[in-house]
Design a protein around this motif. Structure first.
Motif, short mmCIF file in Angstrom:
data_model
loop_
_atom_site.label_atom_id
_atom_site.label_comp_id
_atom_site.label_asym_id
_atom_site.label_seq_id
_atom_site.Cartn_x
_atom_site.Cartn_y
_atom_site.Cartn_z
N LYS A 111 -32.95 -2.93 -1.70
CA LYS A 111 -32.39 -3.08 -3.05
C LYS A 111 -33.41 -3.59 -4.05
O LYS A 111 -33.48 -3.13 -5.19
CB LYS A 111 -31.21 -4.06 -3.02
N TYR A 112 -34.21 -4.55 -3.62
CA TYR A 112 -35.04 -5.28 -4.56
C TYR A 112 -36.52 -4.91 -4.54
O TYR A 112 -37.30 -5.44 -5.33
CB TYR A 112 -34.89 -6.80 -4.32
N SER A 113 -36.91 -4.01 -3.66
CA SER A 113 -38.34 -3.74 -3.50
C SER A 113 -39.00 -3.26 -4.79
O SER A 113 -40.08 -3.72 -5.18
CB SER A 113 -38.57 -2.73 -2.37
N SER A 114 -38.34 -2.32 -5.48
CA SER A 114 -38.92 -1.78 -6.71
C SER A 114 -38.95 -2.84 -7.80
O SER A 114 -39.96 -3.01 -8.51
CB SER A 114 -38.14 -0.55 -7.18
N LYS A 115 -37.85 -3.58 -7.95
CA LYS A 115 -37.78 -4.62 -8.99
C LYS A 115 -38.78 -5.74 -8.71
O LYS A 115 -39.43 -6.25 -9.63
CB LYS A 115 -36.36 -5.19 -9.06
N PHE A 116 -38.90 -6.11 -7.44
CA PHE A 116 -39.83 -7.18 -7.07
C PHE A 116 -41.26 -6.77 -7.40
O PHE A 116 -42.03 -7.55 -7.98
CB PHE A 116 -39.70 -7.49 -5.58
N ALA A 117 -41.62 -5.53 -7.03
CA ALA A 117 -42.98 -5.05 -7.27
C ALA A 117 -43.27 -5.02 -8.77
O ALA A 117 -44.37 -5.39 -9.21
CB ALA A 117 -43.17 -3.67 -6.66
N SER A 118 -42.30 -4.57 -9.55
CA SER A 118 -42.49 -4.50 -10.99
C SER A 118 -42.69 -5.88 -11.60
O SER A 118 -43.57 -6.09 -12.45
CB SER A 118 -41.27 -3.82 -11.64
N THR A 119 -41.89 -6.85 -11.16
CA THR A 119 -42.01 -8.22 -11.68
C THR A 119 -43.32 -8.87 -11.23
O THR A 119 -44.00 -9.53 -12.01
CB THR A 119 -40.82 -9.07 -11.20
#
Length: 726
Positions: A325-333
């Protein structure tokens, strides 16, 4: 005023050309240049660095050229065509959102990778687009027609808006063409970009994260790097090769030009050209602005993201479903969190503020020697000092609000959209409400797929505490002070009562009649807090900030013109603004610190040295390990028998250059740009050739993974492989 500047600027370009020709290595590496000006400004220098092409080979309107193979990918990255069947190469992290959208626990394309065995298996991506530049034109005279010295910024903006509208109406465009007009040199020059956009872009292939994201956050912005950061897409067109909405009847796009691929690789000193769409730079900021960035603004943003990332990262490591769920958002942040850290360290290490002060002292000395320049620009630097001091508290509060409310507490994204829905209902009634609601539903459905309210609640509590402790009370919503409880309890209270924490409650609310739904929305505690916070922010932060920022922008525009007038023997390149640019340099290592030198090429051996079984950043698949043990490299090893993975160049790049092709002296693809070294991330504000390096995936590693690892040899057969060095 402005037309006089333009005439001077054109004359300066001729002087600059002669100056560069006499000093061919003076500016090598720095700059993001407009491709249509390469003939007059850069061709001689580029050829002195080893380039075998002409400027016409790079940018031409009348025949196929490199520019026709360069694609703006989704508006946020660059990509390039590598076959005559519309095959598109970009970074894994650029395609990450699309890859993730096709991923589930059953078909985990992030973890396992994805390779379409035929065109029929290629996956469509609604909303993803590929934009081409048809031509670029200087329209400065038309945009600034009628400008007078005595005009203030508001009057000048009104005039330019009117003139731009006239250009739009008078410019003849072919079917499917669109135009954009953008300012350069802080509004002292304008260029028109005629574009064509294809919206049927399908996922073709992507390596697993263990390759495409190898090293993940630990290696991000670092060297040596061993990341196979690539993915493959394909552009589809209608039967006439023109843009068309997705259809099974669409055919692969037939390009005017695609990039041949060199199997000869690179060596230190080789010419490299990066072609793409860099996002934003601010090379001409005054020293006081750099100082404020290092001492005030970056530390605030870094601290906020650091807190959020630690919470989310711990949850991701503990639960695979959360990781998906959070991999893309985490990488972006994490990307800009780490970038800001490196940027600040690089600015300090290279004494950027002191160098700016020295440059400004020289500038002041030059203009004081000429009465006309002294009268026009003598007070500029002092005005900068006053303006930045005046805006500092507002800029700090603005960044805090943007990071806490606008970026890292996700539930406020839902609140903001629903607040707009309420406003539309009040202004346009039920019809407007229903129309906007229909547009929101797909967004909400996608949002909640990758949202965990419990994680968000924990982030909310932590960041609210930071906000209250670090921002002046006048910028904190009064409601917060009404709670006689700790921050965890405040978060629990709000999240337990809001209807926004899960999809079921929100969709049930939106299924009610408009009037009833609107009343419940108004009573929601997150809605009330979000609107109170936004109203306070708009009134006390955003509005006064924008007024002060407009003054700084006007000073910056004047400063840019002043620099060009004060230094008639120096070339200037326009800051990046997401338009097509060329940057050129050479393959080169660098000294990050005393007694250390980094070689410019990394190899597959380095992947195995970093290998940590089971670690989500440094795990390596059994297939890749077997290929390494058996030395089954095919035609993709270098002369030493090793497979190169990444290499370094002196090219000046920034965000938006992700996915840009690294092109050799002959116009062949040798690599894929994806990052910069940590010590040089300050290149957005202060390029320093001693430590500013861009990082590229070696194209032979890309081909090795596609062919030997994935077994997708049908894709290799589409490409044109060449040996220019032989």
């Amino acid at each position: 005023m402005q037309n006089q500047f333009v005439m001077k600027f054109i004359k300066l370009q001729i002087i600059t050309f002669l100056f560069l020709f006499a000093n061919p290595l003076l500016f090598a590496g720095e700059g993001m240049w407009l491709p249509l000006l390469l003939k007059s400004l850069n061709e001689a220098e580029m050829q002195s660095l080893g380039m075998k092409m002409t400027a016409e080979d790079i940018y031409s309107v009348n025949q196929g050229s490199l520019k026709d193979a360069i694609v703006h990918f989704g508006g946020f990255c660059t990509s390039e065509l590598i076959s005559n069947e519309g095959l598109l190469l970009t970074n894994h992290h650029c395609g990450y959102g699309a890859i993730q959208s096709h991923t589930s626990l059953e078909n985990n394309f992030l973890k396992e990778g994805f390779w379409a065995k035929s065109k029929a298996e290629e996956k469509p991506n609604p909303g993803l687009f590929a934009k081409f530049i048809v031509r670029i034109e200087d329209v400065t005279d038309q945009v600034l027609k009628g400008a007078k010295d005595k005009m203030n910024e508001k009057e000048l903006q009104s005039l330019t808006d009117k003139n731009i509208d006239a250009i739009r109406k008078s410019t003849k465009l072919e079917k499917h063409e669109e135009l954009e007009i953008k300012p350069f040199f802080k509004g002292n020059q304008y260029f028109m970009f005629v574009t064509m956009t294809y919206t049927d872009v399908r996922l073709v292939g992507a390596p697993p994260e263990s390759i495409g994201k190898f090293g993940a956050d630990t290696d991000n912005w670092e060297w040596p790097r061993h990341t196979g950061d690539f993915s493959l897409f394909r552009i589809y067109a209608g039967p006439d090769n023109m843009p068309a909405e997705y259809s099974e009847n669409n055919i692969p796009y037939q390009p005017k030009h695609f990039l041949p691929i060199s199997l000869d690789g690179v060596a230190e000193g080789d010419f490299t050209l990066i072609f793409g769409f860099p996002g934003r730079t601010d090379q001409y900021l005054p020293a006081v602005a750099i100082e404020q960035t290092v001492d005030v603004l970056n530390p605030a943003k870094i601290g906020i993201r650091d807190k959020a990332l630690k919470i989310i990262g711990a949850k991701m490591r503990a639960d695979e479903s959360v990781k998906i769920k959070y991999s893309s958002k985490f990488a972006s942040t994490a990307n800009y969190w780490k970038k800001w850290i490196g940027e600040s360290q690089g600015l300090v290490a290279t004494n950027a503020v002191m160098k700016k002060r020295d440059q400004e002292a020289d500038f002041q000395d030059k203009i004081y020697k000429k009465r006309k320049l002294k009268k026009k620009y003598g007070m500029l630097l002092g005005e900068f000092e006053t303006a930045y001091k005046d805006i500092e508290k507002l800029a700090y509060s603005r960044d805090y609000y943007s990071e806490v409310v606008g970026r890292n507490i996700e539930i406020f994204r839902i609140q903001g959209l629903l607040s707009r829905l309420l406003n539309i209902y009040q202004e346009n009634g039920e019809a407007g409400y229903e129309n906007y609601k229909r547009r929101l539903i797909p967004y909400f459905e996608n949002f909640y797929k990758n949202y965990d309210a419990n994680i968000d609640e924990e982030v909310f509590a932590a960041l609210l505490e930071m906000y209250v402790e670090n921002v002046d009370n006048e910028y904190i919503p009064p409601t917060i002070f009404n709670y006689a409880m700790g921050y965890d309890e405040i978060a629990q209270e709000l999240y337990s009562k809001t209807l926004f924490k899960n999809s079921e409650k929100l969709m049930a609310l939106l299924s009610l009649p408009a009037a009833e739904a609107a009343e419940q929305l108004k009573e929601d505690p997150i809605m009330q807090l979000g609107e109170e916070w936004k109203e306070l922010y708009d009134e006390k932060v955003a509005t006064p900030y924008n007024i002060k920022k407009d003054k700084i922008n006007a000073l910056q525009k004047q400063y840019m013109a002043a620099l060009i007038e004060a230094y008639p023997d120096k070339t200037f390149w326009p800051d990046a603004n997401s338009t097509m640019r060329v940057t050129y340099g050479q393959v080169a290592g660098y000294h990050p610190k005393d007694a250390v030198y980094y070689l410019p090429v990394s190899y597959l051996e380095g992947v195995m040295e970093k290998y940590k079984p089971g670690d989500y950043e440094f795990d390596v698949s059994a297939k890749l390990i077997d290929l390494f043990k058996e030395k089954d490299y095919g035609q993709y090893a270098d002369q030493s028998g090793k497979v190169p993975v990444c290499f370094l160049g002196t090219n000046h790049t920034t965000g938006g250059n992700s996915g840009s092709p690294a092109i050799d002296a002959h116009g062949n693809l040798v690599g894929l740009n994806f990052d910069r070294v940590w010590e040089g991330t300050m290149s957005d504000l202060n390029y320093d050739k001693s430590i500013c390096r861009n990082i590229m995936v070696d194209i032979r590693y890309v081909l090795f993974i596609v062919d030997k690892y994935a077994g997708a040899s049908h894709l290799i057969e589409e490409m044109k492989l060449v040996h220019p060095k032989k």
